[in-house]
Design a protein around this motif. Structure first.
Motif, PDB file in Angstrom:
ATOM      1  N   LEU A 117      86.262  49.503  31.536  1.00 16.44           N
ATOM      2  CA  LEU A 117      85.548  48.755  32.565  1.00 16.44           C
ATOM      3  C   LEU A 117      84.052  48.722  32.290  1.00 16.44           C
ATOM      4  CD1 LEU A 117      87.370  49.826  35.864  1.00 16.44           C
ATOM      5  CD2 LEU A 117      87.544  47.661  34.629  1.00 16.44           C
ATOM      6  N   ALA A 118      83.518  49.822  31.761  1.00 20.81           N
ATOM      7  CA  ALA A 118      82.092  49.846  31.422  1.00 20.81           C
ATOM      8  C   ALA A 118      81.764  48.768  30.397  1.00 20.81           C
ATOM      9  CB  ALA A 118      81.696  51.222  30.897  1.00 20.81           C
ATOM     10  N   ALA A 119      82.671  48.567  29.438  1.00 18.03           N
ATOM     11  CA  ALA A 119      82.456  47.526  28.427  1.00 18.03           C
ATOM     12  C   ALA A 119      82.452  46.140  29.069  1.00 18.03           C
ATOM     13  CB  ALA A 119      83.537  47.612  27.358  1.00 18.03           C
ATOM     14  N   VAL A 120      83.344  45.916  30.045  1.00 20.13           N
ATOM     15  CA  VAL A 120      83.399  44.627  30.735  1.00 20.13           C
ATOM     16  C   VAL A 120      82.127  44.411  31.551  1.00 20.13           C
ATOM     17  CG1 VAL A 120      84.591  43.314  32.528  1.00 20.13           C
ATOM     18  CG2 VAL A 120      85.918  44.541  30.804  1.00 20.13           C
ATOM     19  N   VAL A 121      81.676  45.459  32.243  1.00 24.29           N
ATOM     20  CA  VAL A 121      80.444  45.356  33.034  1.00 24.29           C
ATOM     21  C   VAL A 121      79.271  44.991  32.130  1.00 24.29           C
ATOM     22  CG1 VAL A 121      78.748  46.673  34.366  1.00 24.29           C
ATOM     23  CG2 VAL A 121      81.186  46.861  34.899  1.00 24.29           C
ATOM     24  N   GLY A 122      79.194  45.608  30.963  1.00 26.17           N
ATOM     25  CA  GLY A 122      78.126  45.283  30.028  1.00 26.17           C
ATOM     26  C   GLY A 122      78.195  43.837  29.565  1.00 26.17           C
ATOM     27  N   GLU A 123      79.382  43.381  29.282  1.00 21.76           N
ATOM     28  CA  GLU A 123      79.556  41.997  28.812  1.00 21.76           C
ATOM     29  C   GLU A 123      79.158  40.994  29.895  1.00 21.76           C
ATOM     30  OE1 GLU A 123      83.189  39.217  27.035  1.00 21.76           O
ATOM     31  OE2 GLU A 123      83.366  41.413  27.032  1.00 21.76           O
ATOM     32  N   LEU A 124      79.550  41.273  31.128  1.00 21.27           N
ATOM     33  CA  LEU A 124      79.191  40.382  32.242  1.00 21.27           C
ATOM     34  C   LEU A 124      77.700  40.460  32.545  1.00 21.27           C
ATOM     35  CD1 LEU A 124      82.214  41.066  34.624  1.00 21.27           C
ATOM     36  CD2 LEU A 124      81.774  38.950  33.367  1.00 21.27           C
ATOM     37  N   SER A 125      77.125  41.657  32.444  1.00 24.24           N
ATOM     38  CA  SER A 125      75.697  41.820  32.725  1.00 24.24           C
ATOM     39  C   SER A 125      74.839  41.081  31.705  1.00 24.24           C
ATOM     40  CB  SER A 125      75.326  43.300  32.749  1.00 24.24           C
ATOM     41  OG  SER A 125      76.023  43.981  33.772  1.00 24.24           O
ATOM     42  N   ARG A 126      75.278  41.088  30.464  1.00 20.38           N
ATOM     43  CA  ARG A 126      74.563  40.345  29.414  1.00 20.38           C
ATOM     44  C   ARG A 126      74.888  38.858  29.483  1.00 20.38           C
ATOM     45  NH1 ARG A 126      76.836  44.577  26.547  1.00 20.38           N
ATOM     46  NH2 ARG A 126      78.365  43.120  25.661  1.00 20.38           N
ATOM     47  N   MET A 127      75.927  38.525  30.214  1.00 22.26           N
ATOM     48  CA  MET A 127      76.454  37.179  30.345  1.00 22.26           C
ATOM     49  C   MET A 127      76.973  36.652  29.015  1.00 22.26           C
ATOM     50  SD  MET A 127      75.072  34.370  33.024  1.00 22.26           S
ATOM     51  CE  MET A 127      75.082  35.615  34.301  1.00 22.26           C
ATOM     52  N   ASP A 128      77.548  37.571  28.216  1.00 21.65           N
ATOM     53  CA  ASP A 128      78.318  37.133  27.056  1.00 21.65           C
ATOM     54  C   ASP A 128      79.552  36.381  27.537  1.00 21.65           C
ATOM     55  OD1 ASP A 128      76.469  38.424  25.477  1.00 21.65           O
ATOM     56  OD2 ASP A 128      77.666  40.260  25.309  1.00 21.65           O
ATOM     57  N   SER A 129      80.041  36.782  28.702  1.00 24.70           N
ATOM     58  CA  SER A 129      81.101  36.049  29.401  1.00 24.70           C
ATOM     59  C   SER A 129      80.679  35.854  30.843  1.00 24.70           C
ATOM     60  CB  SER A 129      82.431  36.813  29.354  1.00 24.70           C
ATOM     61  OG  SER A 129      82.951  36.858  28.042  1.00 24.70           O
ATOM     62  N   VAL A 130      81.224  34.825  31.469  1.00 26.25           N
ATOM     63  CA  VAL A 130      80.950  34.530  32.873  1.00 26.25           C
ATOM     64  C   VAL A 130      82.111  35.050  33.709  1.00 26.25           C
ATOM     65  CG1 VAL A 130      80.666  32.684  34.576  1.00 26.25           C
ATOM     66  CG2 VAL A 130      79.497  32.545  32.373  1.00 26.25           C
TER      67      VAL A 130
END
Length: 605
Positions: A117-130
């Motif tokens: 989940l931490a990896a997903v939060v990072g990806e969303l925070s960077r907006m690599d994914s929406v």
């Protein structure tokens, strides 16, 4: 800068009417002044949707840590939605879905210890994914608790198998359709363990990457939605596998480390409510954006009403705001907008103190959303009409607000439904005591007497609705038999709360000018609402026939006081046309059009 924007009365009115700090508003005014937010013509719906996601990334790059914004700074988060509502209604949707519904749900329900989940939060925070949020289904809209999407636990692989069992269970209408935009979804589904329904839970699911939908995910576009360029689609799952670490069950784990059930559910309804918890914050986000859109529409329409002149008898040139018909509509809209903005400010403070799940906060959120968004729907339409044909064009900023307010009426809980739910809780006496039914003698231009009149009506409607529910065994039949009275109870309660909050704000004014204006707006709002219920009060004996006949004349007197103050009030909303960029909001709107649509060699008179 025009004098109205810098007068002492404007400054105090801004302090009393506006939510958030000056620093927050200044920062977002600068953010939304960027070139990426310039009005753009001639784009297809898909191009406009892609623009909304570019703007989302621009905002994200300027905001700082996303997790802190979502979970720790509600005020700044809501002010952000206000400015988005003014400049780009489509951006409001993608903002609240990405940050609040998706990222917010993961942070609140997922716990902080899982590296997946931490990896997903990072990806969303960077907006690599929406981030997107998939709850509502084609056959299960307002009864979303009965959704049928299944997540069956496979103990052998420690995964869930996500399946759409029928057309009714297809996820309708999340923003999953645009090619080239990677999406991670929080998907609500019924968790099945050893053949037993464990209730609705959120799951984190990657549904598409830059190349398109991932295997097992079928996405079909719903086509155009006028006014909002969101890539709405219908999404279907065919055996998508989701690792157990991506189940958001930190607050009530269902499956232990050994794969066994941890214990029986205390309440399937409670599990569903927990899965939908971010919807309450979503109500505030959309209501904040909608109220700001109404204020911006009035800022433009009122300024144009004073700038636009017509010729009357004797060859005189007068502003269209001189006409009584023009005044009446815009001042009614102005008073109503100020009133519900004050109510919204109070509700936002109440929500910040929490908890969001409390009966009182949920009722305030529901009733405030209904009053604000229905009011904004009327106000935006009025502003377009009072600006004439120019008001219809998107470059003048008002007409795009139509889709925002219409969408907000139904989003995060249809107004009629949430209003009825709130009223039913009131009728059951849950954290609610009806006000006393005492009126006494008084003047209709006295705010205290108006409050007594609305308290009296609320008490009487409460009593009638309670009686109409009866004592039958079928809860639905009991509630449905009293539904019209219940809806009216919710509305009148909201109006009474609005009057109370507005009166309190007017009493905080220190300058005579600001207090006079606020009291006039309060009375203008209250008398219009009283006129709506005048026949009832006349029959009840709480108004005399003379008072009833006197309401229109009292409103006329207030309008005469408010006309010269209207530009001061809209200036207090805190907008400038440097940010809005609406040609008709300029003092010389003809020159503004000459600059927008130049013709070489053609002079200005």
């Amino acid at each position: 800068m025009v004098p109205h924007e810098t007068s002492p009365a404007t400054s105090e009115l801004r302090d009393l009417l506006r939510y958030g700090t000056d620093d927050q508003h200044d920062r977002f005014a600068k953010l939304f002044s960027a070139e990426v937010f310039d009005h753009v013509e001639g784009r297809s719906p898909a191009e406009n949707a892609a623009l909304a996601y570019r703007r989302l990334r621009h905002v994200n790059a300027e905001l700082g840590p996303a997790a802190e914004l979502v979970t720790g700074d509600l005020e700044r988060f809501l002010v952000l939605h206000e400015w988005a509502g003014v400049l780009d209604p489509t951006l409001v949707s993608v903002l609240t879905i990405h940050y609040n519904l998706c990222l917010g749900a993961i942070l609140e329900l997922g716990g902080g210890e899982r590296p997946e989940l931490a990896a997903v939060v990072g990806e969303l925070s960077r907006m690599d994914s929406v981030g997107v949020f998939l709850a509502t289904e084609l056959g299960y809209g307002n009864n979303v608790a009965e959704m049928r999407t299944r997540a069956v636990y496979d103990r052998a692989t420690d995964e869930f198998v996500l399946t759409t069992p029928s057309h009714e269970a297809r996820k309708f209408m999340p923003n999953t359709g645009l090619d080239g935009v990677p999406k991670i979804a929080v998907v609500l589904a019924r968790l099945e363990l050893d053949g037993q329904d464990e209730g609705v839970f959120p799951f984190v699911v990657r549904i598409r990457d830059e190349n398109g939908p991932l295997p097992g995910v079928d996405i079909q576009s719903l086509g155009d939605k006028p006014g909002l360029a969101l890539d709405n689609a219908v999404t279907t799952f065919r055996g998508v596998r989701v690792p157990r670490a991506l189940l958001l069950d930190a607050q009530e784990p269902v499956i232990g480390q050994d794969g066994a059930r941890t214990g029986a559910a205390k309440s399937l309804r409670r599990r569903f409510n927990r899965a939908m918890t971010r919807v309450q914050t979503g109500k505030l986000c959309l209501t904040s954006a909608t109220a700001a859109a109404a204020r911006a529409s009035l800022f433009i329409a009122v300024r144009h009403a004073f700038a636009r002149h017509v010729t009357v008898s004797g060859g005189r040139s007068v502003p269209v705001m001189t006409f009584r018909t023009h005044q009446a509509q815009l001042l009614d809209a102005l008073a109503r907008t100020c009133a519900v903005s004050v109510l919204l400010n109070s509700t936002r403070r109440q929500a910040a103190e929490g908890p969001f799940a409390s009966v009182g906060v949920k009722r305030a959120l529901a009733i405030t959303k209904a009053l604000v968004t229905w009011t904004a729907q009327d106000v935006v339409t009025t502003c377009i009409e009072r600006c004439g044909a120019r008001g219809m064009f998107t470059h003048n900023r008002i007409s795009p607000h139509v889709a925002l307010v219409q969408g907000s009426v139904t989003a995060e809980g249809d107004n009629q439904v949430v209003l009825l739910d709130a009223a039913n809780e009131m009728l059951l006496g849950r954290d609610y005591t009806p006000p006393p039914a005492v009126t006494g003698d008084g003047s209709i231009d006295d705010p205290e007497h108006l409050l007594r009149l609305f308290s009296h009506r609320e008490r009487r409607i409460f009593e009638k609705a309670r009686a109409a529910r009866g004592d039958g065994a079928d809860p639905f039949e009991r509630a449905n038999s009293a539904a019209l009275l219940s809806a009216e109870l919710g509305r009148v309660h909201g109006v009474r709360r609005t009057l109370e909050e507005f009166h309190a704000v007017s009493l905080r004014a220190t300058s005579p000018e600001a207090r006079t204006v606020l009291t006039a707006l309060l009375l203008r709002f209250g008398l219009a609402e009283l006129g709506r219920d005048a026949a009832w009060h006349l029959e009840e004996g709480s108004l005399t026939s003379a008072q009833t006949r006197g309401i229109p004349a009292a409103i006329t007197r207030l309008d005469a006081l408010l006309v010269p103050e209207a530009e001061t009030v809209v200036a207090a909303f805190g907008f400038t046309n440097e940010v809005l960029r609406a040609p008709i909001a300029e003092n010389d709107y003809v020159r503004a059009y000459a600059e927008l649509l130049p013709v070489p060699g053609l002079p200005l008179i």
